[in-house]
Design an enzyme around this catalytic site. Structure first.
Site, PDB file in Angstrom:
ATOM      1  N   GLY A 113      49.894 -14.141 -63.055  1.00 31.54           N
ATOM      2  CA  GLY A 113      48.570 -13.580 -62.356  1.00 31.54           C
ATOM      3  C   GLY A 113      48.527 -13.782 -60.675  1.00 31.54           C
ATOM      4  CE  LYS A 114      51.149 -14.423 -55.486  1.00 26.43           C
ATOM      5  NZ  LYS A 114      52.367 -15.325 -55.656  1.00 26.43           N
ATOM      6  N   GLY A 115      46.201 -14.054 -56.809  1.00 25.38           N
ATOM      7  CA  GLY A 115      44.897 -13.675 -56.238  1.00 25.38           C
ATOM      8  C   GLY A 115      45.106 -13.917 -54.828  1.00 25.38           C
TER       9      GLY A 115
END
Length: 451
Positions: A113-115
């Site tokens: 994931g990434k944010g």
């Protein structure tokens, strides 16, 4: 993907993986994996939200916040938070997509994931950064957890920001859990975590040097870009191992050592102190042994080098710069940054590898060579779940073993699925992409995500 909005960074990352798979024997031997790729290319979940906060003058400010929960087949979503004005969905999808396969190469149970947010911490006061982090976590806290999604830091998110984010989560959730990594040592952090990406990069290159019969770092000239966490600790480890670091850079330009000079550990520590204050490399004081090149990257200015480690940001080595590194005699390029080389630059490196045999320049992609950071994040999660803290040596030994496993996985998978001439160095970009993909695809199949 033509019916979707243009997402150039994500399309580049997808194209790199798809090309590696297409140009190997994988799809011939396992045509069903085409279905797995089509499914894996779409995130499981994309969360987008507004972040409203007050600046020091009391004025309302608003930013866009994101979390891309791309693939959870191997474990909780895992990947950093980036605070930078350039942040958009395409960049976060590219980073999240890369993260899936990078995490797979560590051998640990972590999804991808990434944010982040399009917030710029530069020029902001400590109080403004604290208020922004608290406002950001107001929404993000609804979507993360130690068994769900465990963010970490990235560009613009260091130890201070992780502290503010963790404190806000603890208040909202009313519980202490290992919901973020990169924490302070007194409240659940791991030794070696700040150093992990830079150290891991150097350990990975050590395995490349050994396999290619190029010796050790002793006496090697190393060009580095960037001057943040990754570049700093990679530089310190290279110097410790007897190498010479001849360049660093930031968004304003490059600092290149003059003939006969190189960076000392003390100078690296001084640069680290500047970067904590968000100051540019132009404020670094020295005795004239370095040349400042405004608006440039170091690659065409460093002269003869043995090893180049792009450690700043994506697409920081162009086709022309790649050719300059080949012409300068470099024999290893390994990415400390994510997708540090453009597709055209990689083509230059791969063509040289195929043409020159054992004397070729050998390229390693970031998903393999910079996986040390997320690996130690995974080790931090393991320590949190047991409520213990390992020693520095324990963590460092595990990091070295993980980097070796990532190198061997890419090497052996390339030898299995990619045709090569006698004496040709295996394609680490193909092998690493295929190895990570197979692991994720098999887990997805077992769980019914594709059939």
């Amino acid at each position: 993907m033509s019916h979707l909005p243009q997402e150039p960074e994500f399309e580049q990352a997808y194209g790199e993986l798809a090309s590696a798979l297409e140009n190997s024997s994988l799809f011939n031997e396992h045509p069903e994996y085409r279905t797995a790729l089509a499914v894996a290319a779409i995130p499981e979940r994309v969360i987008q939200f507004r972040v409203v906060w007050n600046d020091d003058k009391g004025n309302l400010q608003v930013n866009r916040g994101y979390r891309v929960q791309f693939n959870g087949a191997l474990g909780p979503y895992k990947g950093g938070l980036r605070f930078h004005p350039s942040v958009n969905l395409s960049i976060l999808k590219f980073l999240g997509f890369e993260q899936i396969f990078k995490n797979a190469l560590t051998g640990l149970n972590m999804g991808g994931g990434k944010g982040g947010a399009d917030f710029d911490p530069k020029g902001k006061s400590d109080a403004e950064i604290r208020r922004f982090c608290q406002a950001f976590m107001t929404e993000l806290s609804k979507h993360i957890g130690a068994e769900t999604d465990v963010p970490a830091g990235d560009i613009g998110v260091g130890g201070r920001e992780i502290g503010y984010l963790f404190g806000a989560y603890r208040k909202f959730a009313n519980r202490w859990e290992g919901v973020l990594t990169g924490k302070g040592l007194s409240w659940g952090g791991s030794l070696i975590r700040p150093e992990a990406t830079g150290y891991g990069l150097v350990y990975y290159v050590e395995y490349m040097l050994k396999h290619a019969n190029r010796g050790t770092f002793e006496g090697k000239r190393v060009a580095l870009s960037g001057s943040g966490n990754v570049a700093q600790y990679a530089a310190l480890k290279i110097i410790e191992l007897g190498g010479s670091v001849v360049s660093l850079s930031d968004s304003k330009g490059a600092l290149v050592a003059k003939e006969g000079s190189s960076f000392t550990p003390e100078q690296i520590h001084n640069i680290a102190a500047l970067k904590i204050k968000h100051q540019a490399l132009t404020t670094f004081e020295h005795d004239g042994q370095f040349t400042w090149i405004e608006g440039a990257r170091p690659w065409v200015h460093v002269g003869k080098v043995d090893i180049a480690l792009p450690s700043a940001t994506q697409n920081e080595v162009s086709k022309e710069e790649a050719q300059a590194l080949v012409d300068a005699g470099a024999f290893i390029v390994a990415e400390g940054s994510n997708m540090g080389c453009t597709a055209e630059a990689i083509d230059v490196f791969e063509a040289h590898r195929k043409e020159k045999g054992a004397e070729a320049l050998w390229y390693a992609p970031g998903k393999a060579s910079n996986c040390g950071g997320v690996a130690v994040s995974g080790l931090e999660m393991a320590q949190n779940s047991q409520r213990i803290q390992w020693t520095e040596k324990e963590v460092d030994d595990r990091l070295k073993a993980i980097m070796k496993d990532a190198f061997v996985a890419g090497l052996e998978t390339a030898q299995k699925y990619v045709e090569a001439k006698e004496g040709e160095l295996p394609s680490l970009i193909a092998g690493s992409n295929i190895a990570g993909f197979i692991k994720v695809a098999e887990a997805m199949h077992d769980q019914g995500d594709w059939f």
